[in-house]
Design a protein around this motif. Structure first.
Motif, short mmCIF file in Angstrom:
data_model
loop_
_atom_site.label_atom_id
_atom_site.label_comp_id
_atom_site.label_asym_id
_atom_site.label_seq_id
_atom_site.Cartn_x
_atom_site.Cartn_y
_atom_site.Cartn_z
N UNK A 204 11.76 -13.82 -2.30
CA UNK A 204 12.88 -13.56 -1.39
C UNK A 204 13.49 -14.83 -0.82
N UNK A 205 12.68 -15.88 -0.63
CA UNK A 205 13.20 -17.11 -0.04
C UNK A 205 13.66 -18.13 -1.05
N UNK A 206 13.66 -17.77 -2.32
CA UNK A 206 14.00 -18.71 -3.39
C UNK A 206 15.42 -18.50 -3.88
N UNK A 207 15.96 -19.55 -4.51
CA UNK A 207 17.28 -19.42 -5.13
C UNK A 207 17.21 -18.43 -6.28
N UNK B 121 19.87 -21.38 3.78
CA UNK B 121 18.54 -21.12 4.33
C UNK B 121 17.46 -22.03 3.76
N UNK B 122 17.77 -22.85 2.74
CA UNK B 122 16.77 -23.75 2.18
C UNK B 122 16.92 -25.14 2.78
N UNK B 123 15.81 -25.74 3.16
CA UNK B 123 15.84 -27.04 3.80
C UNK B 123 15.99 -28.17 2.80
N UNK B 124 16.50 -29.32 3.27
CA UNK B 124 16.67 -30.49 2.42
C UNK B 124 15.68 -31.58 2.78
N UNK B 125 15.07 -32.19 1.77
CA UNK B 125 14.06 -33.21 2.00
C UNK B 125 14.63 -34.39 2.79
N UNK B 126 15.86 -34.80 2.48
CA UNK B 126 16.44 -35.94 3.19
C UNK B 126 16.69 -35.62 4.66
N UNK B 127 17.11 -34.41 4.96
CA UNK B 127 17.31 -34.01 6.36
C UNK B 127 16.00 -34.11 7.13
N UNK B 128 14.92 -33.69 6.49
CA UNK B 128 13.61 -33.73 7.16
C UNK B 128 13.23 -35.17 7.48
#
Length: 426
Positions: free
Chosen positions: A206-209, A118-125
């Motif tokens: 809630x949205x954090x590791x 559920x966490x986005x990756x900077x490189x993907x963006x």
């Protein structure tokens, strides 16, 4: 001469700390194939259960750094400073922060990763930008830094290669969630990167590791200590991740919001966290500059365009757009958004195609979620709080399922807790 079975038993039974020579031998033997993966996995489980003390962790991290090369950034003629985030939902801070701090006079060598779950990756963006490439050789990275002042790239295979092997084992043996192993994994790469200073953004909520705030503060403290022990001035902020950061979640959607932020039109929560991190980075770099003024003057946006161009991207090309959109999460009544669960929104974006379940999976650059309302905003009954974006409309059902129970609307405006929870380190 140590042997790996004895070291496993020492950690399994928590008899005593491992010594520096034992840890040195372990990494050398693992690199040479004398220690098998299953033996290292057993030791990692013992560490997961019983931890590493400060001296063990310093030696363990030092061996991970020494397993590969260390970049030399001394010839850039600017102070170097980087930032690392433990990840969250809608966390496009790096996209804004690297060019922003560079526009104030620092060199920002930001080695980043891809999203998982559920966490986005900077490189993907960034790969949603036409022509942009993440992989740079060391000479290319230094040249890009010299020209643009900032670079966001994939970590090269020569940096802390032991970490890749250990993380692969942790990923399949249930030993990822260990504070000393997380800290050594992150900090070994950041220290090997060669930066003079580092600011960490450790997410909690809630949205954090690290959902638990006490665990997040502990992780921040351990990482800041490791940086200092290895000669990198390190400071950590613990920031809240109960709701998505900003209003965009997904690859191209977040790039568009980052460009808006660099143009002076960023959402308040995103700008609060970004400007706080920027001020700390500039302080550690010894630069007296106002990052808000760099945005207002247009310098930060100019640096963004240079940063994208030196990595082959076209900063003026239109970003890809999803073929399908759907309104979602209607407000149950008139009132104020009191809660918009970050984890639920992140899982929804993942199911729409913005994220991946396995490292080898692809991602959709157009999929994601736009937040039409955030905690504190007034809504009317039936008004959608989210807009879903997808290439495949069949994905909407699974995303909507993830959002069940994610929204709370109250009659009175909520009291929103501060975004910045704690500060530790230099």
């Amino acid at each position: 001469m140590p042997d790996v079975v004895s070291l496993i038993r020492i950690k399994r039974d928590n008899l005593r700390p491992l010594t520096d020579p034992e840890i040195n031998w372990l990494f050398a033997a693992y690199a040479d194939g004398e220690v098998a993966d299953e033996q290292m996995a057993a030791l990692l489980m013992a560490i997961y259960l019983n931890g590493l003390d400060a001296a063990e962790l310093r030696a363990w991290t030092g061996e991970m750094i020494a397993s590969g090369e260390r970049l030399d950034l001394s010839g850039l003629g600017r102070p170097t400073v980087d930032k690392h985030s433990t990840g969250g939902v809608g966390d496009k801070v790096s996209l804004v922060l690297a060019p922003l701090v560079a526009s104030c006079g620092a060199a920002v060598p930001m080695l980043s990763g891809r999203g998982l779950g559920h966490t986005g990756g900077t490189l993907d963006k960034l790969e949603s930008i036409r022509g942009w490439r993440a992989s740079l050789g060391n000479d290319e990275l230094l040249a890009a830094l010299a020209e643009a002042g900032a670079v966001i790239a994939a970590a090269g295979s020569g940096l802390a290669p032991a970490d890749r092997r250990l993380y692969a084992l942790r990923d399949v043996t249930g030993t990822v969630e260990s504070i000393p192993l997380i800290a050594s994994s992150i900090m070994s790469k950041k220290i090997a990167e060669g930066t003079d200073a580092l600011v960490l953004d450790v997410k909690t909520g809630s949205g954090a590791f690290m959902a638990d705030q006490e665990d997040a503060v502990r992780l921040a403290t351990v990482m800041a200590g490791l940086g200092a022990e290895h000669g990198v001035r390190t400071r950590a902020l613990v920031t809240r991740m109960e709701a998505p950061l900003g209003r965009a979640v997904g690859n191209a959607l977040e790039v568009a919001e980052a460009v808006a932020a660099l143009s002076g039109d960023g959402p308040p929560d995103l700008m609060e966290v970004t400007l706080a991190l920027a001020r700390h980075m500039l302080d550690l770099a010894g630069i007296d500059a106002d990052p808000a003024r760099a945005i207002a003057s247009g310098r930060a946006l100019d640096t963004w365009k240079k940063m994208i161009k030196v990595q082959g991207g076209d900063p003026d090309a239109p970003l890809p757009r999803a073929a399908h959109r759907q309104a979602a999460l209607p407000a149950p009544g008139d009132g104020y958004v009191a809660r918009l669960d970050a984890l639920a929104v992140g899982v929804a974006a993942w199911r729409l195609g913005a994220g991946r379940a396995r490292k080898e999976d692809g991602v959709s650059y157009t999929a994601g979620v736009r937040c039409l309302a955030k905690p504190g905003d007034r809504v009317r009954a039936g008004e959608p709080v989210l807009e879903l974006h997808a290439d495949d409309p069949d994905r909407f059902a699974a995303a909507l399922e993830a959002l069940d129970g994610a929204l709370t609307v109250t009659g009175e405006p909520p009291v929103l807790p501060p975004l910045i929870v704690a500060q530790v380190g230099a």
